[in-house]
Design a protein around this motif. Structure first.
Motif, mmCIF file in Angstrom:
data_model
loop_
_atom_site.group_PDB
_atom_site.id
_atom_site.type_symbol
_atom_site.label_atom_id
_atom_site.label_comp_id
_atom_site.label_asym_id
_atom_site.label_seq_id
_atom_site.Cartn_x
_atom_site.Cartn_y
_atom_site.Cartn_z
ATOM 1 N N UNK A 82 -2.124 -3.616 10.718
ATOM 2 C CA UNK A 82 -2.188 -4.681 9.896
ATOM 3 C C UNK A 82 -3.581 -4.754 9.388
ATOM 4 N N UNK A 83 -3.761 -4.929 7.859
ATOM 5 C CA UNK A 83 -5.049 -4.958 7.422
ATOM 6 C C UNK A 83 -5.248 -6.518 7.141
ATOM 7 N N UNK A 84 -6.048 -7.380 7.415
ATOM 8 C CA UNK A 84 -6.432 -8.775 7.101
ATOM 9 C C UNK A 84 -7.640 -8.755 6.010
ATOM 10 N N UNK A 85 -7.181 -9.388 4.827
ATOM 11 C CA UNK A 85 -8.163 -9.367 3.654
ATOM 12 C C UNK A 85 -8.263 -10.888 3.085
ATOM 13 N N UNK A 86 -9.548 -11.446 3.611
ATOM 14 C CA UNK A 86 -9.454 -12.822 2.854
ATOM 15 C C UNK A 86 -10.814 -12.890 2.051
ATOM 16 N N UNK A 87 -10.682 -13.892 0.925
ATOM 17 C CA UNK A 87 -11.977 -14.007 -0.208
ATOM 18 C C UNK A 87 -11.654 -15.379 -0.544
ATOM 19 N N UNK A 88 -12.643 -15.599 -1.177
ATOM 20 C CA UNK A 88 -12.728 -16.922 -1.871
ATOM 21 C C UNK A 88 -11.791 -16.802 -3.365
ATOM 22 N N UNK A 89 -11.314 -15.672 -3.620
ATOM 23 C CA UNK A 89 -10.672 -15.366 -4.782
ATOM 24 C C UNK A 89 -10.477 -13.940 -4.878
ATOM 25 N N UNK A 90 -9.273 -13.382 -5.539
ATOM 26 C CA UNK A 90 -9.117 -12.081 -5.948
ATOM 27 C C UNK A 90 -9.112 -11.838 -7.198
ATOM 28 N N UNK A 91 -9.431 -10.563 -7.811
ATOM 29 C CA UNK A 91 -9.278 -10.196 -9.255
ATOM 30 C C UNK A 91 -7.979 -9.318 -9.005
ATOM 31 N N UNK A 92 -7.587 -8.813 -10.099
ATOM 32 C CA UNK A 92 -6.308 -8.190 -10.411
ATOM 33 C C UNK A 92 -6.193 -6.664 -9.802
ATOM 34 N N UNK A 93 -5.275 -6.635 -8.776
ATOM 35 C CA UNK A 93 -5.242 -5.084 -7.923
ATOM 36 C C UNK A 93 -6.336 -4.948 -7.082
ATOM 37 N N UNK A 94 -7.462 -6.062 -6.665
ATOM 38 C CA UNK A 94 -8.236 -5.900 -5.881
ATOM 39 C C UNK A 94 -7.729 -5.465 -4.318
ATOM 40 N N UNK A 95 -6.904 -6.317 -3.941
ATOM 41 C CA UNK A 95 -6.355 -6.113 -2.535
ATOM 42 C C UNK A 95 -6.000 -4.688 -2.221
ATOM 43 N N UNK A 96 -4.837 -4.403 -3.031
ATOM 44 C CA UNK A 96 -4.319 -3.062 -3.024
ATOM 45 C C UNK A 96 -5.097 -1.883 -3.351
ATOM 46 N N UNK A 97 -6.234 -1.874 -4.060
ATOM 47 C CA UNK A 97 -7.395 -1.020 -4.137
ATOM 48 C C UNK A 97 -7.954 -0.874 -3.017
ATOM 49 N N UNK A 98 -8.771 -1.960 -2.444
ATOM 50 C CA UNK A 98 -9.463 -2.106 -1.231
ATOM 51 C C UNK A 98 -8.601 -1.226 -0.188
ATOM 52 N N UNK A 99 -7.115 -1.585 -0.020
ATOM 53 C CA UNK A 99 -6.483 -0.944 1.260
ATOM 54 C C UNK A 99 -6.253 0.539 0.752
ATOM 55 N N UNK A 100 -6.148 0.796 -0.421
ATOM 56 C CA UNK A 100 -6.147 2.280 -0.918
ATOM 57 C C UNK A 100 -7.356 3.130 -0.288
ATOM 58 N N UNK A 101 -8.328 2.567 -0.728
ATOM 59 C CA UNK A 101 -9.747 3.350 -0.148
ATOM 60 C C UNK A 101 -9.771 3.117 1.418
ATOM 61 N N UNK A 102 -9.416 2.241 1.894
ATOM 62 C CA UNK A 102 -9.577 2.303 3.395
ATOM 63 C C UNK A 102 -8.462 3.311 4.215
ATOM 64 N N UNK A 103 -7.439 3.727 3.294
ATOM 65 C CA UNK A 103 -6.163 4.601 3.862
ATOM 66 C C UNK A 103 -7.082 5.986 3.665
ATOM 67 N N UNK A 104 -7.930 6.344 2.923
ATOM 68 C CA UNK A 104 -8.544 7.613 2.746
ATOM 69 C C UNK A 104 -9.551 7.684 3.605
ATOM 70 N N UNK A 105 -10.125 6.719 4.149
ATOM 71 C CA UNK A 105 -11.050 6.902 5.173
ATOM 72 C C UNK A 105 -10.085 6.902 6.362
ATOM 73 N N UNK A 106 -9.201 6.245 6.757
ATOM 74 C CA UNK A 106 -8.412 6.306 7.694
ATOM 75 C C UNK A 106 -7.718 7.495 8.365
ATOM 76 N N UNK A 107 -7.375 8.295 7.168
ATOM 77 C CA UNK A 107 -6.615 9.556 7.294
ATOM 78 C C UNK A 107 -7.605 10.650 7.276
ATOM 79 N N UNK A 108 -8.991 10.316 7.152
ATOM 80 C CA UNK A 108 -9.937 11.509 7.241
ATOM 81 C C UNK A 108 -10.364 12.156 5.863
#
Length: 284
Positions: free
Chosen positions: A198-224
């Motif tokens: 589970x990823x926790x993502x908290x911000x004062x506000x989010x722009x369009x697609x921001x959370x899902x793009x951040x998760x996508x980047x972290x997945x590429x790190x997580x799987x090497x």
């Protein structure tokens, strides 16, 4: 910009939840089922009104995204609120489909605006990397990733992203809108029993697609496939990187929206409307 409630009206806060699977997002659209449209239609029917009372929401979720802690407000004529207030919650439940529920209806304090008074929004993104796939009973809320994930590497990469930045590299740009945000939390935990990450993502506000793009980047790190400095390097570039994938929406849930004490609501409302810029840059 003034946000005073029109004379003769009462501002009402709604706390709600929904399963996003069968909705085309929050914002109402012609000929598409949306959360806003569902609630506004039910409200018009229950109050026997000839007009639609428009909702303002804390966070406009995309198609397929869920919410457990969403907040909205609506301005109702004082006589409508006086007649239906105590019974509105139960009556609304009888008019809406079971995939959207309102948990609380109350008169909002002075200065409250569901969108602009919010201090932060917290999302959770849930991922299964089990070789056999996601649990069939939770697959509608958990993304299956077909490679094993290194949570420590994901946390190392996430720590580099915190703070106030221009997240243009992780947002779908909208005309006239800033992409500067303060990312307060980005962290990952694996459940010992289910194995779900589970990823926790908290911000004062989010722009369009921001959370899902951040998760996508972290997945590429997580799987090497990428080293842990890579997401921060993309952030610093300030432009969208084709290597950053926007993950599917069904793993994402809006968990909570936080607001200041009542006496600070109006000040926060005003502050949140200001267009931000980073030090050394113009606002536009």
């Amino acid at each position: 910009m003034s946000d005073e409630v029109e004379p003769g009206f009462v501002r009402v806060r709604l706390d709600l939840a929904y399963d996003g699977k069968d909705f085309s997002g929050w914002a109402k659209q012609t000929a598409r089922r949306t959360v806003q449209g569902e609630i506004e239609d039910a409200l018009r029917t229950v109050t026997r009104s000839s007009r639609t009372y428009d909702l303002t929401v804390a966070g406009r979720t995309d198609a397929g995204v869920h919410a457990r802690g969403q907040v909205a407000h609506v301005d109702l004529p004082a006589e409508v609120w006086a007649e239906h207030g105590e019974l509105l919650l139960r009556r609304m439940a009888g008019r809406m489909a079971p995939d959207v529920r309102i948990w609380r209806v109350a008169e909002a304090p002075v200065g409250f605006n569901a969108r602009f008074s919010a201090l932060w929004r917290r999302y959770a993104y849930r991922i299964s990397d089990r070789p056999g796939g996601a649990d069939p009973l939770t697959r509608g809320h958990v993304l299956w990733h077909d490679r094993p994930l290194d949570v420590d590497a994901m946390n190392a990469a996430s720590a580099r992203m915190l703070g106030e930045h221009d997240f243009a590299a992780y947002c779908k740009k909208r005309e006239g809108a800033t992409t500067i945000r303060t990312l307060q939390k980005l962290s990952w935990v694996r459940d010992a029993e289910s194995g779900v990450v589970t990823g926790t993502v908290q911000a004062d506000a989010f722009c369009h697609n921001m959370v899902r793009a951040l998760v996508g980047a972290m997945l590429f790190v997580g799987d090497g496939r990428r080293p842990d400095p890579w997401p921060a390097q993309v952030l610093a570039s300030g432009v969208r990187d084709p290597g950053v994938h926007v993950v599917r929406p069904h793993g994402l849930t809006l968990e909570e929206v936080a607001y200041p004490a009542d006496e600070l609501l109006a000040a926060r409302n005003k502050e949140a409307r200001n267009v931000r810029s980073l030090p050394g840059r113009g606002c536009c």
